[in-house]
Motif scaffolding. Structure first.
Motif, PDB file in Angstrom:
ATOM      1  N   ALA A 123      73.923 -47.192  37.554  1.00 50.95           N
ATOM      2  CA  ALA A 123      74.310 -48.048  38.679  1.00 50.95           C
ATOM      3  C   ALA A 123      73.800 -49.452  38.444  1.00 50.95           C
ATOM      4  O   ALA A 123      74.492 -50.443  38.653  1.00 50.95           O
ATOM      5  N   ARG A 124      72.550 -49.527  37.979  1.00 49.37           N
ATOM      6  CA  ARG A 124      71.958 -50.828  37.733  1.00 49.37           C
ATOM      7  C   ARG A 124      72.734 -51.589  36.671  1.00 49.37           C
ATOM      8  O   ARG A 124      73.036 -52.763  36.806  1.00 49.37           O
TER       9      ARG A 124
ATOM     10  N   ASP B 251      70.586 -43.929  38.470  1.00 51.93           N
ATOM     11  CA  ASP B 251      70.161 -45.257  38.885  1.00 51.93           C
ATOM     12  C   ASP B 251      70.344 -46.280  37.782  1.00 51.93           C
ATOM     13  O   ASP B 251      70.752 -47.414  38.037  1.00 51.93           O
TER      14      ASP B 251
ATOM     15  N   THR C 219      76.347 -52.620  38.002  1.00 47.80           N
ATOM     16  CA  THR C 219      76.331 -53.760  38.920  1.00 47.80           C
ATOM     17  C   THR C 219      75.838 -55.019  38.217  1.00 47.80           C
ATOM     18  O   THR C 219      76.284 -56.130  38.521  1.00 47.80           O
ATOM     19  N   PHE C 220      74.927 -54.827  37.239  1.00 52.21           N
ATOM     20  CA  PHE C 220      74.465 -56.001  36.494  1.00 52.21           C
ATOM     21  C   PHE C 220      75.626 -56.656  35.747  1.00 52.21           C
ATOM     22  O   PHE C 220      75.750 -57.876  35.714  1.00 52.21           O
TER      23      PHE C 220
ATOM     24  N   SER D  24      79.031 -61.139  35.042  1.00 45.91           N
ATOM     25  CA  SER D  24      80.375 -61.703  34.857  1.00 45.91           C
ATOM     26  C   SER D  24      80.605 -62.893  35.763  1.00 45.91           C
ATOM     27  O   SER D  24      81.277 -63.842  35.385  1.00 45.91           O
ATOM     28  N   VAL D  25      80.054 -62.817  36.962  1.00 41.34           N
ATOM     29  CA  VAL D  25      80.224 -63.939  37.878  1.00 41.34           C
ATOM     30  C   VAL D  25      79.616 -65.192  37.270  1.00 41.34           C
ATOM     31  O   VAL D  25      80.219 -66.262  37.259  1.00 41.34           O
ATOM     32  N   VAL D  26      78.429 -65.016  36.709  1.00 46.33           N
ATOM     33  CA  VAL D  26      77.773 -66.156  36.069  1.00 46.33           C
ATOM     34  C   VAL D  26      78.610 -66.636  34.886  1.00 46.33           C
ATOM     35  O   VAL D  26      78.801 -67.831  34.671  1.00 46.33           O
TER      36      VAL D  26
ATOM     37  N   PHE E 117      78.723 -56.686  36.485  1.00 42.26           N
ATOM     38  CA  PHE E 117      79.577 -57.461  37.385  1.00 42.26           C
ATOM     39  C   PHE E 117      78.916 -58.750  37.811  1.00 42.26           C
ATOM     40  O   PHE E 117      79.543 -59.800  37.866  1.00 42.26           O
ATOM     41  N   ALA E 118      77.623 -58.661  38.100  1.00 42.35           N
ATOM     42  CA  ALA E 118      76.923 -59.880  38.523  1.00 42.35           C
ATOM     43  C   ALA E 118      76.897 -60.884  37.380  1.00 42.35           C
ATOM     44  O   ALA E 118      77.107 -62.085  37.576  1.00 42.35           O
TER      45      ALA E 118
END
Lengths: 282, 342, 329
Positions: C31-32, C28, C35-36, C41-43, C38-39
């Motif tokens: 995974a956290r 977990d 995904t963090f 990176s968007v910012v 990637f998120a």
């Protein structure tokens, strides 16, 4: 019925009929666009168009083979870049993060989504072209990928949150860890919506021209690998349409027909997938 | 569904590899003025040597100058020679100079679309300046009618079309106008992109010819071949000796005669409003902008090889496209200058 | 295995009472983290975008300051750059587009939400959504080859003959110009107005309509005087959304607006918009000041669309909250 009532009824029927006219006008524009493309471009869709490279300026007989392949490459790159960020980012904010972080991420995605495509083009130029000293398919893919991120992220988040609680609770009750729940239960449950989101984002960037002008530039030949400039359908349409050569005009129409057909098919497919409903994994 | 996507991905990757042959690809960008010529040359050269591909994108001379300075293309092309500031900017950025190599001679012509007028009109320099300054607004203005007796010019408004992008064709046009009109020189000046007093903008020679062709009463300036290929009428211009000359191979070559004998070493020269009874006054050389040093030897050799071919066999293709050949003296000088590319 | 907890697995930090190690073992935390990243990176990409725009326009910001916004000269020769003609062109074409698209769009939305039976409404909405998917360059193609000649031959001379006394309809009829660009933009933004307005209209609670009808109003009166005002904020939101889209439109506008930095009251005049001038001149702007002035234009556009999008979302939110909150007149 008194006269005043008669008048009111008349106004009511008239205005409602007018709204129907408005709806008809709006919908008929779509058919007009398709009809125009078929009429002007239909005859130019021939074997040459799909297989030949552009001919030297002023000569006829050229085609858009390199632009078709170029667009395919660019879109593939865009998807490979944009979808993971959108998809995994959405998983983070839907499943793991607190509301403050989720807000920041969503807000950034909205900012990115609202950015005009020409601004994305400038951005991609300064990040992916200028430092490397050449125009390339990669840079074009990057630009389009950046545009795919927010669409994918917001839609995926929406579909993930839509998955009913009962599914999550069931998985947890059976002892599954968080990521296992996500991977085997939640994502498959939302899979149709997510696929739809990806397809719609794909269709959206398939027609984009502005971000490609400063990144992929253009190519009169095949573009080898990923590091060279490449021709693409939307840019070819633009260049050919504003020229004075009739042969180029015809090719622009044909390319427009091919491009729009592709985009419409993807859109229809996406909606068909979605309308079949959310499937529950066995 | 997933299997199909996997198969498709692999297929694309393979396709990408198959197309990634060992061909050397050289990217150039710039002037739209010689685009028909370059496009033909590169196609012919590719037939000669299938391993080399010259990918030329016609984005305007301004684009050619900018991108070669930025270093994002291997060579540039422009019909307005780089000025001293631009040369310095290149030198400062790269540490070595950029060289100009004339390729052909061409001409800017005044093309128009006047309903009912199918003959070639005669224009004086004053008339042209007046039209583009917005002072002459109707086709039957005495400044135009005076030199076109017997032609039925309508009393319609003139719609001026100019370039919306950074253009060497504009440079040539404004260079000429600056020479023959002090008003123009002071108000507008000469450059690849200027603040036009009137008119709409079209993108590239292609855009301007497209607009003029589709808009009745329009007038614009384009490179000769664009008017010829699109079967659009273009006018004769009064030269410095007083004769009304139409642009063609002979008159453009005549304009370059003086410059040929006195060509400066860096090949930057303006031949607008050239002396000579038969000279067409809005003629110009057009140049390839080639860096004097290359880090990639194969690209350097490919470009040098092309320029050599261009100066010899290539010159045989020019006249079919209405560009005039380079004068012999210029060719000889260029062949020597090629050696300075390392 | 996991120390089973009774925390509800809602969308939020699933800390619960499991230990860090057990979370790590089960993947977990990884995974956290993944995904963090990637998120985040968007910012990061968004921040980078704004940064590039800001940094890339430093020269004109210092040289011209706010004068950039009210100078109307765009002169690359004498290096004087003013954004006014492009701001003017962008605003004029967008306002024109809305003037045409809003009545048509709201009318169509009313039809789809109030009158059409569900199947017809859904089918028509399907076509409207497809219309929204048509790329800009194809609108440009149609605009350039079909709308422009129509305007030049029929519409503009017609307007000149009938309404030529107004300053809006004077000057030569090129076919290209503000009016044509406005019309093409209108067609492009109608789908947005229709689909959002239709949704907000559908979300107005039934009792509103029924109450009006019970009081004796006609169908139209109940729609126009009760339902639409109820959904007013949402409809305003759709208009802002459409406006934001219109402002950023590049290709279609650049093909029909005439590409001349002119400010004129006449709608027949050629002009230019921010997005269009960037597309035409960016790859060839020689000189830092010139290039950076174009980037500053991009920054201005970005800020404008950002503000409008934010406003739009707030407005749409307000309407849907009203809809769910009210249930008792």
């Amino acid at each position: 019925m008194n006269p005043r009532m008669r008048w009111r009824k008349f106004v009511s029927n008239f205005m409602l009929a007018m709204t129907g006219v408005c709806a008809l006008v709006a919908v008929s524009v779509l058919f007009f666009i398709l009809a125009s493309l078929v009429y002007h471009g239909g005859t130019s869709i021939n074997w040459n168009f799909f297989t030949k490279l552009p001919a030297p300026v002023g000569e006829t007989g050229g085609g858009m083979a390199n632009a078709i392949v170029g667009s395919a490459k660019l879109l593939l790159l865009a998807t490979l870049f944009g979808v993971p960020f959108g998809f995994l980012g959405a998983i983070y904010i839907a499943e793991f993060s607190g509301s403050k972080v989720a807000f920041v991420v969503r807000y950034s995605a909205d900012l990115l989504n609202g950015a005009p495509s020409i601004v994305i083009g400038i951005f991609a130029f300064s990040i992916a072209v200028h430092p490397f000293k050449h125009f390339s398919t990669l840079a074009g893919g990057f630009a389009l990928g950046v545009m795919m991120i927010p669409i994918t992220l917001r839609s995926t988040e929406g579909f993930l949150l839509d998955v009913p609680r009962t599914l999550r609770e069931g998985a947890m009750a059976l002892g599954a860890s968080k990521w296992k729940t996500i991977a085997t239960v939640i994502v498959p449950a939302a899979y149709r919506g997510i696929l739809t989101a990806i397809l719609l984002a794909f269709a959206r960037v398939a027609g984009e021209t502005a971000p490609l002008i400063f990144t992929a530039l253009g190519n009169s030949y095949w573009s080898h690998g990923l590091n060279e400039p490449t021709a693409s359908l939307p840019v070819m349409i633009w260049n050919y349409a504003i020229s004075a050569y009739d042969d180029w005009h015809r090719q622009a129409w044909a390319a427009g027909l091919v491009l729009l057909t592709l985009i419409l098919i993807i859109n229809i497919l996406a909606r068909a997938i979605l309308s079949r409903g959310i499937s529950v994994p066995r | 569904m997933k299997r199909i996507t996997r198969i498709l991905l692999v297929a694309f990757a393979l396709a990408g590899f198959f197309i990634a042959r060992a061909a050397l690809s050289i990217t150039g960008a710039g002037a739209t003025f010689p685009y028909p010529m370059y496009s033909k040359w590169f196609a012919e050269y590719h037939k000669k040597d299938a391993n080399i591909e010259f990918n030329y994108q016609s984005i305007g001379s301004g684009g050619g100058i900018k991108q070669i300075t930025e270093g994002t293309v291997d060579f540039g092309a422009s019909d307005g020679p780089m000025n001293d500031d631009q040369l310095k900017a290149f030198q400062d950025k790269h540490g070595f100079p950029v060289l100009h190599f004339p390729t052909v001679l061409g001409a800017d012509v005044l093309t128009y679309n006047i309903p009912g007028v199918t003959v070639d009109l005669n224009f004086t320099p004053e008339a042209i300046a007046g039209i583009f300054l917005g002072k002459i607004t109707k086709w039957n203005d005495p400044a135009i009618a005076g030199t076109n007796k017997g032609v039925n010019l309508p009393a319609n408004d003139i719609y001026v079309v100019h370039r919306s992008d950074g253009s060497g064709t504009t440079y040539i046009w404004t260079d000429y106008l600056s020479k023959i009109s002090d008003d123009w020189k002071n108000k507008v000046g000469k450059n690849t992109s200027v603040n036009w007093p009137v008119g709409l903008g079209g993108k590239g020679n292609e855009g301007v010819s497209g607009l003029v062709k589709q808009t009745p009463n329009a007038v614009g300036y384009v490179e000769l071949i664009y008017a010829v290929q699109n079967k659009m009428p273009y006018g004769a211009v009064k030269n410095s000796s007083g004769a009304f000359i139409k642009a063609d191979l002979a008159s453009v070559t005549a304009a370059a005669a003086g410059a040929a004998k006195n060509m400066p070493d860096d090949f930057r020269v303006s031949i607008t409003d050239a002396p000579g009874k038969t000279a067409y006054p809005i003629s110009s050389f057009t140049w390839l902008l080639i860096p004097s040093k290359f880090s990639d030897a194969s690209k350097r050799d490919a470009i040098k090889g092309f320029v050599k071919w261009m100066l010899a066999d290539g010159q045989n293709y020019t006249e079919a496209l209405s560009y005039a050949k380079l004068p012999k003296e210029v060719v000889a000088k260029e062949e020597k200058a090629l050696n300075s590319i390392q | 295995m996991s120390t089973a907890s009774t925390t509800l697995p809602s969308a939020g930090p699933a800390a619960g009472s499991r230990s860090f190690l057990s979370r790590l073992r089960e993947g977990d935390e990884i995974a956290r983290l993944v995904t963090f990243l990637f998120a985040a990176s968007v910012v990061l990409i968004t921040i980078l975008l704004v940064f590039e725009l800001w940094q890339g326009s430093v020269l004109p910001r210092h040289k011209f300051g706010f004068a950039f916004f009210h100078t109307s000269v765009w002169d690359p020769v004498f290096e004087k750059f003013g954004a006014l003609p492009f701001i003017y062109g962008t605003v004029v074409t967008s306002v024109l587009a809305l003037l045409i698209a809003v009545p048509l769009g709201i009318g169509a939305a009313i039809f789809l939400a109030e009158l059409a039976p569900a199947r017809v409404s859904d089918t028509l909405e399907f076509f409207i959504d497809l219309l929204a998917a048509v790329p800009s360059v194809i609108y440009g193609l149609l605009g350039f080859f079909i709308v422009v000649p129509l305007m030049r031959e029929y519409v503009q001379p017609g307007l000149k003959n009938t309404l030529g006394f107004l300053p809006f309809f004077q000057g030569p009829a090129y076919g290209l110009g503000f009016l044509t660009a406005g019309i093409v933009l209108a067609i492009m933004v109608i789908p947005y107005i229709i689909s959002v307005s239709r949704e907000v209209l559908l979300s107005v609670p039934r009792d509103q309509r029924e109450a009006a009808l019970a009081l004796g109003s006609t169908r139209w009166e109940s729609t126009w005087k009760v339902v639409v005002p109820f959904a007013r904020s949402g409809i305003m939101g759709s208009i802002f959304l459409a406006l934001a889209r219109a402002l950023g439109e590049t290709m279609a506008v650049s093909m029909v607006i005439g590409n001349a930095p002119i400010i004129s009251a006449s709608l027949f005049s050629p002009g230019d918009s921010i997005a269009s001038v960037i597309a035409n001149q960016f790859s060839e702007a020689t000189g830092e000041l010139y290039t950076q002035s174009l980037i500053e234009l991009g920054l201005v556009l970005f800020l404008l669309t950002f503000l409008l999008n934010g406003l739009a979302r707030i407005l749409i939110l307000v309407t849907s909250q009203r809809g769910s909150g009210m249930g008792n007149a």
